[in-house]
Write an enzyme that holds these catalytic residues in place. Structure first.
Site, PDB file in Angstrom:
ATOM      1  N   ASP A 136      14.143  -8.776  25.736  1.00 29.58           N
ATOM      2  CA  ASP A 136      14.052  -9.418  24.346  1.00 29.58           C
ATOM      3  C   ASP A 136      13.360  -8.401  23.227  1.00 29.58           C
ATOM      4  O   ASP A 136      12.963  -8.559  22.354  1.00 29.58           O
ATOM      5  CB  ASP A 136      12.916 -10.525  24.507  1.00 29.58           C
ATOM      6  CG  ASP A 136      11.752 -10.011  24.909  1.00 29.58           C
ATOM      7  OD1 ASP A 136      11.493  -8.959  25.128  1.00 29.58           O
ATOM      8  OD2 ASP A 136      10.873 -11.176  25.243  1.00 29.58           O
ATOM      9  N   GLU A 189      17.368 -10.498  32.737  1.00 30.87           N
ATOM     10  CA  GLU A 189      16.286 -11.275  32.387  1.00 30.87           C
ATOM     11  C   GLU A 189      16.886 -12.064  31.187  1.00 30.87           C
ATOM     12  O   GLU A 189      16.160 -12.197  30.326  1.00 30.87           O
ATOM     13  CB  GLU A 189      15.151 -10.399  32.057  1.00 30.87           C
ATOM     14  CG  GLU A 189      13.846 -11.221  31.948  1.00 30.87           C
ATOM     15  CD  GLU A 189      12.606 -10.852  31.461  1.00 30.87           C
ATOM     16  OE1 GLU A 189      12.455 -10.313  30.425  1.00 30.87           O
ATOM     17  OE2 GLU A 189      11.778 -10.458  32.243  1.00 30.87           O
ATOM     18  N   GLU A 234      10.801 -11.581  19.565  1.00 30.97           N
ATOM     19  CA  GLU A 234      11.487 -11.566  20.967  1.00 30.97           C
ATOM     20  C   GLU A 234      12.230 -12.712  21.189  1.00 30.97           C
ATOM     21  O   GLU A 234      13.310 -12.487  21.795  1.00 30.97           O
ATOM     22  CB  GLU A 234      10.207 -11.612  21.985  1.00 30.97           C
ATOM     23  CG  GLU A 234       9.816 -10.024  22.353  1.00 30.97           C
ATOM     24  CD  GLU A 234       8.615  -9.819  21.312  1.00 30.97           C
ATOM     25  OE1 GLU A 234       8.176 -10.838  20.433  1.00 30.97           O
ATOM     26  OE2 GLU A 234       7.833  -8.650  21.086  1.00 30.97           O
ATOM     27  N   HIS A 288      -0.975  -7.815  22.890  1.00 28.67           N
ATOM     28  CA  HIS A 288      -0.041  -6.793  21.866  1.00 28.67           C
ATOM     29  C   HIS A 288       0.551  -7.587  21.092  1.00 28.67           C
ATOM     30  O   HIS A 288       1.361  -6.885  20.113  1.00 28.67           O
ATOM     31  CB  HIS A 288       0.578  -5.729  22.891  1.00 28.67           C
ATOM     32  CG  HIS A 288       1.760  -6.134  23.667  1.00 28.67           C
ATOM     33  ND1 HIS A 288       2.998  -6.683  22.723  1.00 28.67           N
ATOM     34  CD2 HIS A 288       2.033  -6.530  24.994  1.00 28.67           C
ATOM     35  CE1 HIS A 288       3.710  -7.130  23.848  1.00 28.67           C
ATOM     36  NE2 HIS A 288       3.502  -7.369  25.154  1.00 28.67           N
ATOM     37  N   ARG A 348       2.887  -9.410  18.270  1.00 30.10           N
ATOM     38  CA  ARG A 348       2.874  -9.384  16.815  1.00 30.10           C
ATOM     39  C   ARG A 348       2.231 -10.617  16.287  1.00 30.10           C
ATOM     40  O   ARG A 348       1.602 -10.536  15.482  1.00 30.10           O
ATOM     41  CB  ARG A 348       4.229  -9.354  16.248  1.00 30.10           C
ATOM     42  CG  ARG A 348       4.641  -7.801  16.143  1.00 30.10           C
ATOM     43  CD  ARG A 348       5.990  -7.705  15.989  1.00 30.10           C
ATOM     44  NE  ARG A 348       6.459  -6.383  16.560  1.00 30.10           N
ATOM     45  CZ  ARG A 348       6.625  -5.307  15.742  1.00 30.10           C
ATOM     46  NH1 ARG A 348       6.525  -5.274  14.342  1.00 30.10           N
ATOM     47  NH2 ARG A 348       6.849  -4.375  16.284  1.00 30.10           N
ATOM     48  N   HIS A 359      -3.028  -1.309  24.491  1.00 35.10           N
ATOM     49  CA  HIS A 359      -1.712  -0.795  24.183  1.00 35.10           C
ATOM     50  C   HIS A 359      -1.922   0.300  23.034  1.00 35.10           C
ATOM     51  O   HIS A 359      -2.731   0.160  22.152  1.00 35.10           O
ATOM     52  CB  HIS A 359      -0.957  -2.166  23.396  1.00 35.10           C
ATOM     53  CG  HIS A 359       0.280  -2.089  23.370  1.00 35.10           C
ATOM     54  ND1 HIS A 359       0.758  -1.289  22.406  1.00 35.10           N
ATOM     55  CD2 HIS A 359       1.531  -2.743  23.892  1.00 35.10           C
ATOM     56  CE1 HIS A 359       2.189  -1.310  22.230  1.00 35.10           C
ATOM     57  NE2 HIS A 359       2.610  -2.125  23.133  1.00 35.10           N
TER      58      HIS A 359
END
Ligand code: UD1
Ligand code: UDP
Length: 379
Positions: free
Chosen positions: A98, A120, A134, A209, A211, A242
């Site tokens: 994604d 996936e 995503e 991490h 957004r 990250h």
């Protein structure tokens, strides 16, 4: 007999981990030519995985920029892949998951009229903005794909509900379990970078991490971690941070220099997977960790409001706790205090696969290429 050329495209750490088993299986089929293209949407974090699994890309678009935005990734992947696809003319382009690399690579393949295989496939929250971007990256890739490799029956059902033909969907399990099984082992010796951690204490392994969590949500999560280490002296928080500066700066500002909180650089996958195995609880907004930790019998508190991975929640090893400070704190506190609640969540379950997903995927690809050759000969 030469069956054809498969181009595998990916750009970030999780895609590399989850594509590594597929590349390994593809390379065993000598009749298939495999071309590996990395966009390098991630750089160091990607390179750690490439090195671990011994993957040497045939093309490296080297796109990553400090604080890049979605526009620069999308356009960079599209224009970079145009040239590579026109030169290589693959019979199939394989993408994973994604990320923006995934969607832009599928779009580039569509522009070249090359079929796309989506590894996936079919995970959905049905909320356009969560996870962002995503959910749309994965849905749009699904619209473009020809072969859908769904990790579970739930993801297969999602695709069927969107009118994807059933004969284009294969339930394969998730390749992350293939990678994990190859990587975690009893008695693993951690290297010096983890020396400061006291493994006699209970380890809370943390990653963040997303957004949609940047800013106040992350502040809330980190504030809850501070409360937890203050209250529980037998707990250590281990947080491989990250590389995204938005995440890193805030983690350092709020959690840096605190007793029993270890802010580390991103760990290479082998160390990280074994650290997960040595942890007591996992607290994360990551996608991959929601799949890996349940198979190691580690309770997971998911620091998000939605998840496209409901299977382990239904099985009881994962809890969706959101990002509100008090909710995060209370959920972790309960697990630290209540042994029976902990034991209930610490059942090792494996809704995401048996470690043979890559073998299944490559079988389907091989058949697909055979059929294409047959069809071309008839025409
Ligand atoms: C990306 C994916 C996300 C995936 C995540 C896994 C998109 C839009 N986001 O998010 O779906 O879950 O990867 O980690 O596709 N950086 C480095 N070195 C690295 C990697 C990142 O310095 O090796 C820094 C750079 O400043 C970069 C920033 O992190 O600009 C953000 O990277 P980016 O790929 O845009 O977003 P992620 O948050 O990593
Ligand atoms: N991971 C790793 N080193 C770390 C943190 C995570 O190798 O320091 C692995 C983790 O085991 C999982 C993947 O990276 O397989 C998850 O990556 P991330 O959380 O960045 O992305 P997501 O899964 O949310 O897309």
């Amino acid at each position: 007999m030469h069956l054809g050329k498969v181009m595998v495209v990916f750009g970030t750490r999780p895609e590399a981990i989850k594509m590594a088993p597929v590349i390994k299986e593809l390379r065993k089929v000598t009749d298939i030519e495999t071309v590996v293209v990395v966009t390098a949407q991630h750089r160091e974090m990607l390179d750690q995985v490439l090195q671990l699994f011994g993957i040497v890309p045939d093309y490296d678009l080297d796109l990553m920029k400090e604080k890049q935005d979605l526009y620069s990734i999308t356009t960079g992947v599209l224009t970079g892949l145009k040239e590579v696809m026109q030169r290589e003319k693959p019979d199939l382009v394989l993408v994973h998951g994604d990320t923006t690399t995934t969607f832009a690579a599928a779009l580039a393949a569509f522009y070249e009229m090359i079929p796309v295989g989506h590894v996936e496939a079919g995970l959905r929250t049905r909320n356009k903005y969560s996870p962002y971007p995503e959910e749309m990256n994965r849905s749009l890739t699904g619209r473009l794909a020809e072969l859908h490799f769904a990790p579970t029956d739930v993801s297969r059902e999602n695709l069927l509900a969107e009118s994807v033909a059933s004969f284009k969907i294969w339930v394969t399990g998730n390749t992350v379990i293939d990678a994990l099984m190859e990587t975690v082992r009893e008695g693993y010796q951690f290297d010096d970078s983890l020396q400061g951690i006291d493994f006699n204490r209970r380890i809370i392994l943390v990653t963040t991490h997303r957004r949609e969590n940047w800013g106040n949500h992350m502040r809330d999560i980190y504030a809850a971690l501070l409360q937890l280490v203050e209250e529980f002296e037998d707990v250590e928080v281990v947080f491989p941070v990250h590389r995204n500066p938005t995440v890193k700066d805030l983690a350092e500002e709020m959690l840096g220099g605190r007793e029993r909180i270890h802010l580390l650089d991103p760990l290479e996958y082998e160390a990280f997977a074994n650290l997960m195995n040595a942890s007591y609880i996992v607290m994360t907004d990551s996608g991959g960790l929601q799949e890996e930790a349940p198979s190691l019998g580690k309770p997971v508190l998911v620091l998000r409001d939605t998840t496209e991975r409901p299977e382990a929640i239904q099985a009881g090893t994962v809890q969706l706790v959101g990002t509100v400070q008090n909710n995060v704190y209370k959920a972790a506190r309960r697990l630290l205090l209540d042994r029976s609640q902990y034991d209930k969540m610490a059942q090792a379950i494996n809704p995401y696969g048996d470690g043979k997903a890559a073998i299944r995927i490559v079988r389907v690809i091989t058949d697909f290429l055979y059929v294409r050759i047959g069809a071309a000969n008839i025409n």
